[in-house]
Design an enzyme around this catalytic site. Structure first.
Site, mmCIF file in Angstrom:
data_model
loop_
_atom_site.group_PDB
_atom_site.id
_atom_site.type_symbol
_atom_site.label_atom_id
_atom_site.label_comp_id
_atom_site.label_asym_id
_atom_site.label_seq_id
_atom_site.Cartn_x
_atom_site.Cartn_y
_atom_site.Cartn_z
ATOM 1 N N ASP A 22 0.832 -1.214 0.000
ATOM 2 C CA ASP A 22 0.000 0.000 0.000
ATOM 3 C C ASP A 22 0.861 1.257 0.000
ATOM 4 O OD1 ASP A 22 -2.285 -1.602 0.278
ATOM 5 O OD2 ASP A 22 -1.964 -1.719 2.449
ATOM 6 N N LYS A 223 17.774 6.536 9.490
ATOM 7 C CA LYS A 223 17.820 5.124 9.076
ATOM 8 C C LYS A 223 19.128 4.499 9.549
ATOM 9 C CE LYS A 223 17.436 6.738 4.929
ATOM 10 N NZ LYS A 223 17.505 6.929 3.477
ATOM 11 N N ASP A 248 19.287 2.749 -1.904
ATOM 12 C CA ASP A 248 20.529 2.403 -2.609
ATOM 13 C C ASP A 248 21.613 1.916 -1.660
ATOM 14 O OD1 ASP A 248 20.940 4.966 -1.467
ATOM 15 O OD2 ASP A 248 22.540 5.379 -2.897
HETATM 16 N N1 PLP Z 1 24.147 12.628 4.636
HETATM 17 C C1 PLP Z 1 24.659 13.482 3.736
HETATM 18 C C2 PLP Z 1 25.464 14.619 4.211
HETATM 19 C C3 PLP Z 1 24.448 13.311 2.395
HETATM 20 O O1 PLP Z 1 24.977 14.175 1.522
HETATM 21 C C4 PLP Z 1 23.668 12.211 1.994
HETATM 22 C C5 PLP Z 1 23.414 12.012 0.606
HETATM 23 O O2 PLP Z 1 23.634 12.892 -0.211
HETATM 24 C C6 PLP Z 1 23.149 11.354 2.946
HETATM 25 C C7 PLP Z 1 23.395 11.587 4.260
HETATM 26 C C8 PLP Z 1 22.280 10.204 2.593
HETATM 27 O O3 PLP Z 1 21.006 10.670 2.210
HETATM 28 P P1 PLP Z 1 19.888 9.632 1.788
HETATM 29 O O4 PLP Z 1 19.419 8.952 3.032
HETATM 30 O O5 PLP Z 1 18.821 10.477 1.136
HETATM 31 O O6 PLP Z 1 20.526 8.704 0.825
HETATM 32 CA CA CA Z 2 20.576 6.877 -0.338
#
Ligand code: PLP
Ligand code: CA
Length: 300
Positions: A22, A223, A248
């Site tokens: 969902d 996360k 990713d």
């Molecule tokens: N922290 C920083 C400073 C980043 O530049 C990024 C990705 O660009 C992330 C964390 C990870 O972000 P996300 O959880 O959207 O992949």
């Molecule tokens: Ca990511």
């Protein structure tokens, strides 16, 4: 998913996945965009999922922006997303304090950027530090005594491009000397795509510096924390088995989904490519993997 084999997304299993969930939880960097660049086919894919009645939620560990700033970024990239569909680690840090009844008269010291300060302000908390302390310095002289505010009850550490000796000393004294002072990490990503072409140091190394000086471990609220998942579930009231986490990274995104019992999809449009995936995927295994979420356009 542990012990099972990850499967390549295909016409057959994509339809089954779509019918049995969902909500889709999307990681942002590496799934929706890379730095400032939109990933091909993303707006069309999100439109398609919305047209099938799916709830879309966006979860990012990058704490440098607030939800409001992320909503602006989505709009500037041609994706209509509401603020309340976004869960950033900056927002999660403020919500952690709120949910745990952090006293309003206490202050929060921030090693981090505007995103954390904005979320704290919106939640009604008083913050110290942040970018303003990037210009401060310590002049070490004999008998030099560094003073810190004794009413700081929490230190939040996120990505900070202006981290310095002053901030490290401030955060350390608060955590070590203020009774009960919380130590909160927005996230512990080793690196991040602050720009599209290259990885840069992530919040993980700033958090590690404070772990080093305090010899303490933080509460992580981005996360793969259960705090963020529980908070999100409370809001959406969706059964985890009917949610699919798309990301990713195995150690943040897929683990976040896997721990909660969500369906999981790994994409190769970010930091994990297929050969890295085959090397890494021992403990954390996504249910499905594919090149990009735009593949859903072909399969659905
Ligand atoms: N922290 C920083 C400073 C980043 O530049 C990024 C990705 O660009 C992330 C964390 C990870 O972000 P996300 O959880 O959207 O992949
Ligand atoms: Ca990511």
């Amino acid at each position: 998913m542990n012990g099972e084999v990850s499967r390549l997304l295909s016409v057959e299993n994509a339809k089954e996945l779509l019918d049995s969930v969902d909500a889709f939880l999307f990681d942002c960097d590496g799934v929706i965009w890379k730095g400032e660049n939109l990933i091909d086919g993303v707006p069309e894919t999100l439109d398609l999922l919305r047209s099938h009645g799916k709830k879309l939620v966006f979860v990012t560990n990058n704490s440098t922006k607030s939800r409001k700033q992320y909503a602006k970024k989505f709009h500037s990239l041609g994706i209509p997303v509401n603020e309340d569909e976004i869960f950033s680690s900056s927002f999660s840090a403020a919500m952690y304090l709120k949910v745990n009844d952090f006293p309003r008269e206490k202050k929060v010291y921030v090693i981090g950027e505007e995103g954390i300060l904005e979320e704290l302000e919106q939640a009604g908390f008083t913050a110290l530090g942040g970018p303003a302390d990037g210009k401060k310095n310590i002049e070490l002289k004999s008998n030099c005594l560094f003073e810190h505010d004794k009413s700081v009850g929490a230190v939040i550490v996120g990505l900070d491009q202006y981290i310095n000796f002053y901030k490290l000393q401030y955060a350390t004294l608060c955590i070590r000397e203020n009774p009960g002072c919380l130590f909160i990490a927005t996230n512990r990503d080793a690196v991040g795509h602050l720009t599209a072409l290259q990885e840069w140091p992530g919040a993980g190394c700033m958090v590690a510096a404070v772990c080093g000086t305090t010899q303490k471990e933080p509460i992580t609220v981005g996360k793969p924390s259960t705090f963020l998942m529980d908070f999100l579930l409370q809001k959406y009231k969706i059964t985890t088995s009917r949610m699919c986490m798309v990301g990713d990274r195995l150690d943040t995104d897929i683990l976040f989904g896997q721990n909660a019992g969500c369906r999981t999809l790994l994409v190769f449009s970010g930091v994990t490519n297929e050969s890295k995936f085959q090397d890494l995927s021992k403990e954390v295994k996504p249910e499905y993997y594919t090149n990009s979420i735009a593949d859903l356009l072909k399969y659905i």
